[in-house]
Scaffold this motif. Structure first.
Motif, PDB file in Angstrom:
ATOM      1  N   ARG A   1       6.290 -12.389  -9.597  1.00 38.63           N
ATOM      2  CA  ARG A   1       5.391 -12.526  -8.462  1.00 38.63           C
ATOM      3  C   ARG A   1       6.193 -12.740  -7.182  1.00 38.63           C
ATOM      4  NH1 ARG A   1       2.665 -16.412 -10.238  1.00 38.63           N
ATOM      5  NH2 ARG A   1       3.708 -18.108  -9.142  1.00 38.63           N
ATOM      6  N   ASP A   2       7.197 -13.639  -7.252  1.00 39.72           N
ATOM      7  CA  ASP A   2       8.021 -13.906  -6.080  1.00 39.72           C
ATOM      8  C   ASP A   2       8.780 -12.659  -5.651  1.00 39.72           C
ATOM      9  OD1 ASP A   2       7.129 -16.470  -6.162  1.00 39.72           O
ATOM     10  OD2 ASP A   2       8.908 -17.285  -7.152  1.00 39.72           O
ATOM     11  N   LEU A   3       9.258 -11.891  -6.647  1.00 46.57           N
ATOM     12  CA  LEU A   3       9.981 -10.661  -6.332  1.00 46.57           C
ATOM     13  C   LEU A   3       9.062  -9.677  -5.634  1.00 46.57           C
ATOM     14  CD1 LEU A   3      12.478  -8.880  -6.530  1.00 46.57           C
ATOM     15  CD2 LEU A   3      11.734  -8.175  -8.811  1.00 46.57           C
ATOM     16  N   GLY A   4       7.801  -9.608  -6.092  1.00 46.77           N
ATOM     17  CA  GLY A   4       6.845  -8.711  -5.461  1.00 46.77           C
ATOM     18  C   GLY A   4       6.575  -9.105  -4.023  1.00 46.77           C
ATOM     19  N   LEU A   5       6.494 -10.423  -3.768  1.00 50.76           N
ATOM     20  CA  LEU A   5       6.265 -10.876  -2.409  1.00 50.76           C
ATOM     21  C   LEU A   5       7.448 -10.546  -1.522  1.00 50.76           C
ATOM     22  CD1 LEU A   5       4.648 -14.379  -3.063  1.00 50.76           C
ATOM     23  CD2 LEU A   5       3.506 -12.234  -2.539  1.00 50.76           C
ATOM     24  N   THR A   6       8.661 -10.710  -2.083  1.00 47.34           N
ATOM     25  CA  THR A   6       9.857 -10.400  -1.306  1.00 47.34           C
ATOM     26  C   THR A   6       9.918  -8.922  -0.970  1.00 47.34           C
ATOM     27  OG1 THR A   6      11.037 -12.203  -2.396  1.00 47.34           O
ATOM     28  CG2 THR A   6      12.362 -10.548  -1.281  1.00 47.34           C
ATOM     29  N   LEU A   7       9.629  -8.065  -1.953  1.00 45.85           N
ATOM     30  CA  LEU A   7       9.639  -6.625  -1.708  1.00 45.85           C
ATOM     31  C   LEU A   7       8.613  -6.255  -0.650  1.00 45.85           C
ATOM     32  CD1 LEU A   7      10.032  -5.259  -5.350  1.00 45.85           C
ATOM     33  CD2 LEU A   7      11.743  -5.167  -3.514  1.00 45.85           C
ATOM     34  N   GLY A   8       7.474  -6.981  -0.649  1.00 51.53           N
ATOM     35  CA  GLY A   8       6.467  -6.719   0.364  1.00 51.53           C
ATOM     36  C   GLY A   8       7.020  -6.979   1.747  1.00 51.53           C
TER      37      GLY A   8
ATOM     38  N   TRP B   1      10.238  -6.827   2.613  1.00 56.19           N
ATOM     39  CA  TRP B   1      11.225  -5.783   2.902  1.00 56.19           C
ATOM     40  C   TRP B   1      10.551  -4.486   3.328  1.00 56.19           C
ATOM     41  CZ3 TRP B   1      14.686  -6.637  -2.028  1.00 56.19           C
ATOM     42  CH2 TRP B   1      15.451  -7.791  -1.828  1.00 56.19           C
ATOM     43  N   ALA B   2       9.368  -4.229   2.783  1.00 55.06           N
ATOM     44  CA  ALA B   2       8.669  -2.995   3.113  1.00 55.06           C
ATOM     45  C   ALA B   2       7.954  -3.076   4.456  1.00 55.06           C
ATOM     46  CB  ALA B   2       7.648  -2.673   2.018  1.00 55.06           C
ATOM     47  N   GLY B   3       8.078  -4.216   5.138  1.00 55.74           N
ATOM     48  CA  GLY B   3       7.444  -4.371   6.429  1.00 55.74           C
ATOM     49  C   GLY B   3       5.972  -4.690   6.355  1.00 55.74           C
ATOM     50  N   ARG B   4       5.488  -5.119   5.176  1.00 54.09           N
ATOM     51  CA  ARG B   4       4.085  -5.459   5.004  1.00 54.09           C
ATOM     52  C   ARG B   4       3.928  -6.967   4.931  1.00 54.09           C
ATOM     53  NH1 ARG B   4       2.656  -2.071  -0.271  1.00 54.09           N
ATOM     54  NH2 ARG B   4       4.540  -3.190  -0.887  1.00 54.09           N
ATOM     55  N   PRO B   5       2.826  -7.510   5.486  1.00 57.69           N
ATOM     56  CA  PRO B   5       2.593  -8.947   5.362  1.00 57.69           C
ATOM     57  C   PRO B   5       2.329  -9.318   3.912  1.00 57.69           C
ATOM     58  CG  PRO B   5       0.661  -7.848   6.248  1.00 57.69           C
ATOM     59  CD  PRO B   5       1.760  -6.821   6.213  1.00 57.69           C
TER      60      PRO B   5
ATOM     61  N   ALA C   1      -5.798  -4.243   9.807  1.00 59.10           N
ATOM     62  CA  ALA C   1      -6.520  -5.288  10.524  1.00 59.10           C
ATOM     63  C   ALA C   1      -6.514  -6.612   9.765  1.00 59.10           C
ATOM     64  CB  ALA C   1      -7.959  -4.840  10.791  1.00 59.10           C
ATOM     65  N   ILE C   2      -6.610  -6.534   8.445  1.00 62.92           N
ATOM     66  CA  ILE C   2      -6.633  -7.748   7.616  1.00 62.92           C
ATOM     67  C   ILE C   2      -5.292  -8.467   7.659  1.00 62.92           C
ATOM     68  CG2 ILE C   2      -6.870  -8.624   5.258  1.00 62.92           C
ATOM     69  CD1 ILE C   2      -8.722  -6.145   4.767  1.00 62.92           C
ATOM     70  N   ASP C   3      -4.215  -7.689   7.678  1.00 64.59           N
ATOM     71  CA  ASP C   3      -2.867  -8.243   7.812  1.00 64.59           C
ATOM     72  C   ASP C   3      -2.522  -9.214   6.677  1.00 64.59           C
ATOM     73  OD1 ASP C   3      -0.437  -8.273   9.246  1.00 64.59           O
ATOM     74  OD2 ASP C   3      -0.972 -10.172  10.224  1.00 64.59           O
TER      75      ASP C   3
END
Length: 325
Positions: free
Chosen positions: A5-12, A14-18, A294-296
């Motif tokens: 889960r933490d890795l997924g958040l980190t990748l998010g 890196w991808a420039g997504r909130p 918009a949701i960010d």
């Protein structure tokens, strides 16, 4: 699992997504404050927060934060005894008995709910009705007791005619009350004794009967999601991807959150989450991506729990990625 889960958040990141996280409240700091006060049985603070938010500004979310808090049914009894002439404790008691009733019933389908559970469920709802009717008599201009009576009515199966009268009583006091319209939409759903046709007609009449820029456009998206949920795998996708469904969603979006008079307040984040899910299911990546932007990253449990009850944010992230956001 935590590492993934933490890795997924980190990748998010890196991808420039909130980072996508479930947001319990609308962003109103008073919601968290009143919830903590309810948990601590701090009636003085609960009363101060509720009294500071007049009925004309819709204090439904604040009341829900209190009523969804376990233990309120115990300490509010002491308040009622100490303040026998006060109306606000009666409102809190009524709203708490609604949540407490559904805790006894659980969210299971009726065939999986025992007779004993239903007895407790109905007893608590009838107690809620007693408190709410008393509040409505004391404060004829208040919206909240009638909104609560819409919910108790559905649970007690008062019938469509009575349910409609309760809805009309609510919207006479607040014509564009989103919660009241959402409750009535559920009332006319096929699963509650209505029909898909009645549901869609109510959603469109309410959304487009209101001025542009209100939150009521969400009703159209909810109605399409409700029909999608009622269908088996295969027919559900065929339905939600019909061109007329996409057009209906786009028209509602244009009249609601895409309208120049739309104001980001109240339940606007949930409205955008609902449209994001509806457009995603409909295969309209462009409109879904607009909603996600918009949701960010602010995820609401509704409606994503329909796709993943244990992790609504995971469903959100999957569809956000599919939309190219």
């Amino acid at each position: 699992m935590a590492l993934l889960r933490d890795l997924g958040l980190t990748l998010g990141k890196w991808a420039g997504r909130p980072v996508a996280q479930v947001q319990q409240d609308s962003g109103d700091p008073e919601v968290q404050r009143v919830r903590k006060a309810a948990e601590a049985a701090d009636w003085a603070t609960v009363r101060a927060v509720l009294e500071a938010r007049p009925e004309s500004e819709d204090r439904t979310e604040l009341l829900s934060a209190v009523s969804d808090t376990a233990g309120v049914e115990r300490w509010i009894t002491e308040v009622l005894e100490a303040e026998p002439d006060a109306t606000l404790p009666r409102l809190v008691a009524g709203m708490r008995h609604i949540s407490w009733a559904w805790e006894a019933r659980t969210g299971a389908r009726a065939k999986h709910v025992s007779r004993e559970q239903f007895e407790v469920f109905h007893t608590r709802l009838r107690t809620a009705e007693q408190w709410l009717y008393e509040v409505a008599e004391r404060e004829p201009g208040w919206v909240s007791p009638w909104y609560g009576l819409q919910t108790t009515g559905r649970g007690l199966q008062v019938g469509q005619a009575v349910a409609r009268r309760r809805f009309e009583a609510t919207v006479r006091r607040d014509p564009y009350h989103l919660g009241a319209h959402t409750q009535q939409l559920q009332q006319v759903c096929d699963k509650w004794g209505g029909s898909h046709e009645e549901m869609h007609a109510f959603a469109r009449e309410s959304a487009f009967g209101a001025p542009g820029g209100t939150l009521l456009g969400q009703l159209v998206a909810i109605a399409h999601i409700e029909q999608w949920l009622s269908l088996d795998a295969g027919p559900d996708t065929e339905y939600i991807r019909r061109p007329e469904v996409t057009l209906s969603l786009r028209e509602a979006a244009d009249h609601s959150f895409r309208h120049p008079d739309f104001v980001r307040g109240g339940a606007w984040i949930q409205v955008l989450n609902t449209f994001a899910m509806a457009f995603s299911l409909a295969g309209n990546r462009h409109m879904a991506r607009e909603c996600f932007e918009a949701i960010d990253g602010r995820v609401t449990e509704f409606p994503w729990y329909y796709l993943n009850g244990s992790d609504p944010a995971a469903a959100y992230r999957r569809h956000r990625s599919a939309a190219g956001r």
